[in-house]
Each structure stands twice: as C-alpha cells, then as structure tokens.
Scaffold this active site. Structure first.
Site, PDB file in Angstrom:
ATOM      1  N   TYR A   1       0.825  -1.218   0.000  1.00  0.00           N
ATOM      2  CA  TYR A   1       0.000   0.000   0.000  1.00  0.00           C
ATOM      3  C   TYR A   1       0.851   1.257   0.000  1.00  0.00           C
ATOM      4  O   TYR A   1       0.427   2.290  -0.493  1.00  0.00           O
ATOM      5  CB  TYR A   1      -0.990   0.014   1.170  1.00  0.00           C
ATOM      6  CG  TYR A   1      -0.460  -0.445   2.494  1.00  0.00           C
ATOM      7  CD1 TYR A   1       0.311   0.381   3.269  1.00  0.00           C
ATOM      8  CD2 TYR A   1      -0.747  -1.725   2.967  1.00  0.00           C
ATOM      9  CE1 TYR A   1       0.799  -0.045   4.495  1.00  0.00           C
ATOM     10  CE2 TYR A   1      -0.268  -2.166   4.189  1.00  0.00           C
ATOM     11  CZ  TYR A   1       0.507  -1.324   4.944  1.00  0.00           C
ATOM     12  OH  TYR A   1       0.993  -1.740   6.154  1.00  0.00           O
TER      13      TYR A   1
ATOM     14  N   VAL B   1      12.520  -7.560   6.900  1.00  0.00           N
ATOM     15  CA  VAL B   1      12.277  -8.952   6.501  1.00  0.00           C
ATOM     16  C   VAL B   1      10.989  -9.429   7.159  1.00  0.00           C
ATOM     17  O   VAL B   1      10.533  -8.840   8.149  1.00  0.00           O
ATOM     18  CB  VAL B   1      13.460  -9.864   6.923  1.00  0.00           C
ATOM     19  CG1 VAL B   1      14.756  -9.386   6.293  1.00  0.00           C
ATOM     20  CG2 VAL B   1      13.608  -9.930   8.432  1.00  0.00           C
TER      21      VAL B   1
ATOM     22  N   ASN C   1      13.065 -16.432  11.017  1.00  0.00           N
ATOM     23  CA  ASN C   1      13.638 -15.110  11.305  1.00  0.00           C
ATOM     24  C   ASN C   1      13.458 -14.681  12.763  1.00  0.00           C
ATOM     25  O   ASN C   1      13.867 -13.578  13.134  1.00  0.00           O
ATOM     26  CB  ASN C   1      13.018 -14.052  10.380  1.00  0.00           C
ATOM     27  CG  ASN C   1      13.617 -14.101   8.993  1.00  0.00           C
ATOM     28  OD1 ASN C   1      14.701 -14.666   8.808  1.00  0.00           O
ATOM     29  ND2 ASN C   1      12.939 -13.528   8.023  1.00  0.00           N
TER      30      ASN C   1
ATOM     31  N   ARG D   1       8.992  -6.833  12.040  1.00  0.00           N
ATOM     32  CA  ARG D   1       8.015  -7.649  12.772  1.00  0.00           C
ATOM     33  C   ARG D   1       8.498  -7.833  14.210  1.00  0.00           C
ATOM     34  O   ARG D   1       9.708  -7.819  14.485  1.00  0.00           O
ATOM     35  CB  ARG D   1       7.835  -9.018  12.087  1.00  0.00           C
ATOM     36  CG  ARG D   1       6.824  -8.972  10.925  1.00  0.00           C
ATOM     37  CD  ARG D   1       5.429  -8.728  11.432  1.00  0.00           C
ATOM     38  NE  ARG D   1       4.371  -8.645  10.443  1.00  0.00           N
ATOM     39  CZ  ARG D   1       3.817  -7.513  10.009  1.00  0.00           C
ATOM     40  NH1 ARG D   1       4.248  -6.347  10.416  1.00  0.00           N
ATOM     41  NH2 ARG D   1       2.811  -7.534   9.168  1.00  0.00           N
TER      42      ARG D   1
ATOM     43  N   GLU E   1       4.115  -6.665  21.643  1.00  0.00           N
ATOM     44  CA  GLU E   1       2.935  -5.848  21.322  1.00  0.00           C
ATOM     45  C   GLU E   1       1.686  -6.722  21.450  1.00  0.00           C
ATOM     46  O   GLU E   1       1.759  -7.951  21.357  1.00  0.00           O
ATOM     47  CB  GLU E   1       3.052  -5.267  19.902  1.00  0.00           C
ATOM     48  CG  GLU E   1       2.943  -6.308  18.798  1.00  0.00           C
ATOM     49  CD  GLU E   1       3.111  -5.736  17.381  1.00  0.00           C
ATOM     50  OE1 GLU E   1       3.662  -4.649  17.202  1.00  0.00           O
ATOM     51  OE2 GLU E   1       2.672  -6.424  16.451  1.00  0.00           O
TER      52      GLU E   1
ATOM     53  N   HIS F   1       3.609   0.293  16.400  1.00  0.00           N
ATOM     54  CA  HIS F   1       3.325  -0.347  15.101  1.00  0.00           C
ATOM     55  C   HIS F   1       2.521   0.599  14.192  1.00  0.00           C
ATOM     56  O   HIS F   1       1.441   0.235  13.704  1.00  0.00           O
ATOM     57  CB  HIS F   1       2.561  -1.668  15.314  1.00  0.00           C
ATOM     58  CG  HIS F   1       2.720  -2.635  14.169  1.00  0.00           C
ATOM     59  ND1 HIS F   1       2.900  -3.987  14.341  1.00  0.00           N
ATOM     60  CD2 HIS F   1       2.706  -2.450  12.827  1.00  0.00           C
ATOM     61  CE1 HIS F   1       2.989  -4.594  13.173  1.00  0.00           C
ATOM     62  NE2 HIS F   1       2.873  -3.674  12.224  1.00  0.00           N
TER      63      HIS F   1
HETATM   64  P1  NAD Z   1       9.005  -8.110   0.831  1.00  0.00           P
HETATM   65  O1  NAD Z   1       8.400  -9.455   0.791  1.00  0.00           O
HETATM   66  O2  NAD Z   1       8.851  -7.206  -0.352  1.00  0.00           O
HETATM   67  O3  NAD Z   1      10.592  -8.225   1.118  1.00  0.00           O
HETATM   68  C1  NAD Z   1      11.113  -9.005   2.140  1.00  0.00           C
HETATM   69  C2  NAD Z   1      12.554  -9.364   1.748  1.00  0.00           C
HETATM   70  O4  NAD Z   1      13.171  -9.962   2.875  1.00  0.00           O
HETATM   71  C3  NAD Z   1      12.663 -10.369   0.587  1.00  0.00           C
HETATM   72  O5  NAD Z   1      13.494  -9.831  -0.428  1.00  0.00           O
HETATM   73  C4  NAD Z   1      13.308 -11.600   1.237  1.00  0.00           C
HETATM   74  O6  NAD Z   1      14.183 -12.297   0.359  1.00  0.00           O
HETATM   75  C5  NAD Z   1      14.056 -10.965   2.388  1.00  0.00           C
HETATM   76  N1  NAD Z   1      14.394 -11.829   3.505  1.00  0.00           N
HETATM   77  C6  NAD Z   1      13.623 -12.759   4.129  1.00  0.00           C
HETATM   78  N2  NAD Z   1      14.285 -13.281   5.179  1.00  0.00           N
HETATM   79  C7  NAD Z   1      15.500 -12.673   5.222  1.00  0.00           C
HETATM   80  C8  NAD Z   1      16.627 -12.775   6.076  1.00  0.00           C
HETATM   81  N3  NAD Z   1      16.648 -13.620   7.129  1.00  0.00           N
HETATM   82  N4  NAD Z   1      17.691 -11.991   5.834  1.00  0.00           N
HETATM   83  C9  NAD Z   1      17.704 -11.125   4.788  1.00  0.00           C
HETATM   84  N5  NAD Z   1      16.667 -10.993   3.935  1.00  0.00           N
HETATM   85  C10 NAD Z   1      15.588 -11.759   4.156  1.00  0.00           C
HETATM   86  O7  NAD Z   1       8.447  -7.434   2.171  1.00  0.00           O
HETATM   87  P2  NAD Z   1       8.223  -5.886   2.449  1.00  0.00           P
HETATM   88  O8  NAD Z   1       6.917  -5.474   1.884  1.00  0.00           O
HETATM   89  O9  NAD Z   1       9.461  -5.161   2.066  1.00  0.00           O
HETATM   90  O10 NAD Z   1       8.052  -5.916   4.049  1.00  0.00           O
HETATM   91  C11 NAD Z   1       9.172  -6.092   4.910  1.00  0.00           C
HETATM   92  C12 NAD Z   1       8.701  -6.214   6.356  1.00  0.00           C
HETATM   93  O11 NAD Z   1       8.009  -5.024   6.776  1.00  0.00           O
HETATM   94  C13 NAD Z   1       7.707  -7.356   6.599  1.00  0.00           C
HETATM   95  O12 NAD Z   1       7.975  -7.954   7.836  1.00  0.00           O
HETATM   96  C14 NAD Z   1       6.399  -6.638   6.713  1.00  0.00           C
HETATM   97  O13 NAD Z   1       5.451  -7.377   7.418  1.00  0.00           O
HETATM   98  C15 NAD Z   1       6.842  -5.415   7.486  1.00  0.00           C
HETATM   99  N6  NAD Z   1       5.835  -4.340   7.511  1.00  0.00           N
HETATM  100  C16 NAD Z   1       5.806  -3.528   8.610  1.00  0.00           C
HETATM  101  C17 NAD Z   1       4.838  -2.525   8.693  1.00  0.00           C
HETATM  102  C18 NAD Z   1       4.759  -1.606   9.870  1.00  0.00           C
HETATM  103  O14 NAD Z   1       3.779  -0.840   9.979  1.00  0.00           O
HETATM  104  N7  NAD Z   1       5.727  -1.600  10.786  1.00  0.00           N
HETATM  105  C19 NAD Z   1       3.926  -2.345   7.645  1.00  0.00           C
HETATM  106  C20 NAD Z   1       4.004  -3.180   6.528  1.00  0.00           C
HETATM  107  C21 NAD Z   1       4.969  -4.181   6.464  1.00  0.00           C
HETATM  108  C1  COI Z   2       0.879  -4.784   7.749  1.00  0.00           C
HETATM  109  O1  COI Z   2       0.153  -4.271   6.876  1.00  0.00           O
HETATM  110  O2  COI Z   2       1.372  -5.927   7.592  1.00  0.00           O
HETATM  111  C2  COI Z   2       1.228  -4.038   8.972  1.00  0.00           C
HETATM  112  O3  COI Z   2       2.213  -4.323   9.615  1.00  0.00           O
HETATM  113  C3  COI Z   2       0.297  -2.964   9.432  1.00  0.00           C
HETATM  114  C4  COI Z   2      -0.556  -3.440  10.598  1.00  0.00           C
HETATM  115  C5  COI Z   2      -1.487  -2.341  11.036  1.00  0.00           C
HETATM  116  C6  COI Z   2      -1.367  -4.665  10.313  1.00  0.00           C
END
Ligand code: NAD
Ligand code: COI
Length: 333
Positions: A100, A205, A211, A234, A263, A295
C-alpha cells in the site's frame, strides 16, 4: 454491489465512501471486527472488506459461506491471522494489499535513524528538565558519513535504500535474494559482514519462524560499539532482553522499535483495551536513546487511501472477472 466493511477506523471512512460512491456500490460500515458473532451484519453483501490484527477464525468463513459471501478483502498486508485452510474449505477467496505504500515504512525507519543520530531524545529530556545548557552538549552524527546495513531488500528495504542513496549514506545490504533494481546503490554483503561494518542496522524482513530473533545477543555482540538498531519489520525479529542488556552496557548506541516483541495481538483496538503495560516496554520508554512507536510505521494518509482503494478493487475483480492480482492462496498463508 453491496459491500460490508468491518473494523472501520475514522480515517478510512472518507475513502470507503468516495470509492463506493464512484462505483455505485452500496456500502455498510461498522467498527466491529469480523468474528463469527458479527459476520451476520454482512447479510446480503457480495463481499466483505476487513482490517484487524486478531484472527479470522474458521467460524467466520463458515458463516460467510452460509450467507453466500465468497470474497474477503483485507485492507492490510499481513495474512498471518487468516485460517486459510478454513477459508478454502468454505470456498471463501481472500485478498490482501501487498504494497500500500512501502515508502511509508521506509520513511519511518529513516526518521528513527535521524532521531537517534542527532540524539534528539537526550535533547528533549534535558529541555523538559529545564537544563537548556545541557541540551546543547549532545553532538550528533550524520547519515551522509554513516554506513547503513539494510537487512531485506524487498519493497520496503528497496525504498529505504533509494532514500539513503539520496542522502549520501554508504549502504550495505543482506538478502538471500537481493534486489536487482539498477537504480539502487548498495554493496551486497553477508549477514556477518553487515553486522560488523554498519553504524546502523535496519530490519525489513518478514516475521517467519526462521527469522525469529534474527538479532539476538550473539548478533548484537558482532555489531559495532555505539551502533544503532531499527526494527520496523516484525515483533519477533529482535530479542528484546539482549537489546536492553546492550543498551545498558552501552554497546548499542540507540534503538528504534516500531514492532515491539510483546505488542498486543489486537493492535488496532488498544485504545478500547486501556493503556499498554509491559515491563520491557517501560524500561525502553525511559531511555533517551530509544525511540518507540506502537506499530504505526505504515500509518500515513497515502497508505490508508491505498489500503481502502486496493481492497475494494480486489472485491470487484473477484466478483466481476473471478480473479484478482491481490488474491492470497492458502499455501502462502
Ligand atoms: P518483501 O516481501 O517485499 O521483502 C522481504 C525481503 O526480505 C525479501 O526480499 C526476502 O528475500 C528478504 N528476507 C527474508 N528473510 C530474510 C533474512 N533472514 N535476511 C535477509 N533478507 C531476508 O516485504 P516488504 O513489503 O518489504 O516488508 C518487509 C517487512 O516489513 C515485513 O515484515 C512486513 O510485514 C513489514 N511491515 C511492517 C509494517 C509496519 O507498519 N511496521 C507495515 C508493513 C509491512
Ligand atoms: C501490515 O500491513 O502488515 C502491517 O504491519 C500494518 C498493521 C497495522 C497490520
């Protein structure tokens, strides 16, 4: 088409109403989460859209099937709270919003880095204590002269690398499948080399079981003295006990955490549940070289709009052409 939206937050309403008005849909909105008890509120709908971090249980899919509703569009990315076996069993197709706004999370990680590099927490603490003179003594470091280690070069990691390139930082990255995007400038390195050489380590990641505690006491010991650690990925990625010990010993210079290890499951209803207490959270909250957030790295106007628009489009796609690019298949859940 009639759509029922569950778990609706105030910031989503205008987007849900705009989108459905433009398409001529009939929208029913509720702040209730989607549970076996609430699903009946969607009677007569073609599809459901929902936003929650608590589980989507088998009972939800059973009741959806009884009501003849075959599509559930999540308004977020993570699908770890979906019982995909049950969804498949009851013939319900599930979509998510894969991206998004990767830059929302990337920019948040960057903000944490700058906060810590410039010792903003210490400056604020001194000013709140009326120690103006003391507040002028916290010398900063610059991103341009720092080496940032990005773990994970997917959508969010890549967005962050692009910003770091613009700011002139040296970027190292570790990913078993590193980005091949030609405009990104980074040196691909091993996990160990990244820990050893980085001034800042930032995690992007997924929270897969493998992980869990990727950053544990041993990993922290390999990091440079005084280095910074950022986790907007995460909750399970970082061993908080080891982080606190390293902050107390001074080995870590600062930490930014958006996804805290302990959390609550029901992230989005914290307000209703009362205030959040956790001993480790309280310890970290008291440290001026720690920046915590609940978060919310994802939470921007752009992201919320895209979450709503993508989910509603996915419901239409599933209904009108029996296919959506956002469908999540059981084996991926
Ligand atoms: P993505 O799937 O596009 O990319 C993840 C990457 O991590 C991939 O390239 C994969 O090969 C790599 N990877 C997996 N395990 C690994 C490791 N041990 N070491 C190195 N690389 C590794 O994902 P994304 O959309 O970039 O999201 C990344 C993270 O952010 C996810 O955990 C997602 O849930 C999190 N996220 C957090 C929030 C928030 O609000 N804090 C919001 C959305 C997503
Ligand atoms: C996700 O979209 O994966 C997030 O980490 C956001 C959360 C509010 C669910």
């Amino acid at each position: 088409m009639k759509i029922t939206a569950f778990g609706v937050r105030p910031d989503e309403r205008q987007h849900l109403e705009r989108w459905t008005r433009q398409r001529g849909d009939h929208l029913v909105q509720t702040t209730a989460l989607l549970t076996p008890e609430t699903v009946a509120q969607a009677a007569g709908s073609t599809g459901i859209t929902s936003f929650q971090t608590v589980p989507y249980e088998a009972g939800v899919f059973n009741r959806m099937s009884q009501l003849g509703i075959k599509a559930l569009a999540l308004r977020n990315t993570g699908t770890d709270n979906v019982d995909f076996a049950a969804a498949a069993h009851y013939g319900v197709r599930v979509t998510n919003v894969p991206a998004y706004s990767p830059s929302a999370i990337a920019e948040f990680a960057l903000a944490d880095m700058l906060y810590l590099l410039r010792q903003t927490g210490r400056v604020q603490r001194d000013l709140h204590a009326d120690c103006y003179q003391q507040a002028t003594t916290h010398i900063g470091r610059e991103l341009r002269t720092s080496t940032v280690g990005v773990i994970g070069t997917g959508r969010i990691g890549s967005s962050l690398i692009a910003s770091l390139n613009g700011l002139g930082a040296t970027v190292l990255a570790f990913d078993p499948h590193p980005s091949t995007e030609p405009r990104l400038q980074f040196e691909p390195v091993s996990f160990q080399a990244l820990l050893r050489r980085s001034d800042i380590v930032t995690l992007h990641v997924p929270g897969t079981p493998e992980n869990t505690h990727l950053i544990d006491a041993a990993a922290i010991a390999r990091m440079k003295p005084g280095s910074l650690l950022i986790n907007t990925g995460r909750p399970n990625l970082v061993a908080t006990t080891a982080v606190i010990a390293a902050l107390q010993s001074g080995h870590l210079g600062g930490v930014g955490i958006d996804t805290f290890e302990h959390e609550t499951a029901d992230l989005l209803a914290l307000e209703a549940a009362g205030h959040f207490t956790d001993p480790q959270w309280q310890t970290l909250l008291a440290m001026p070289n720690v920046i915590l957030s609940p978060h919310i790295a994802y939470y921007t106007e752009t992201a919320v709009r895209n979450m709503v628009d993508t989910a509603l489009q996915a419901l239409h796609d599933l209904t009108e052409r029996q296919a959506s690019d956002c469908e999540v298949y059981p084996e991926a859940g």
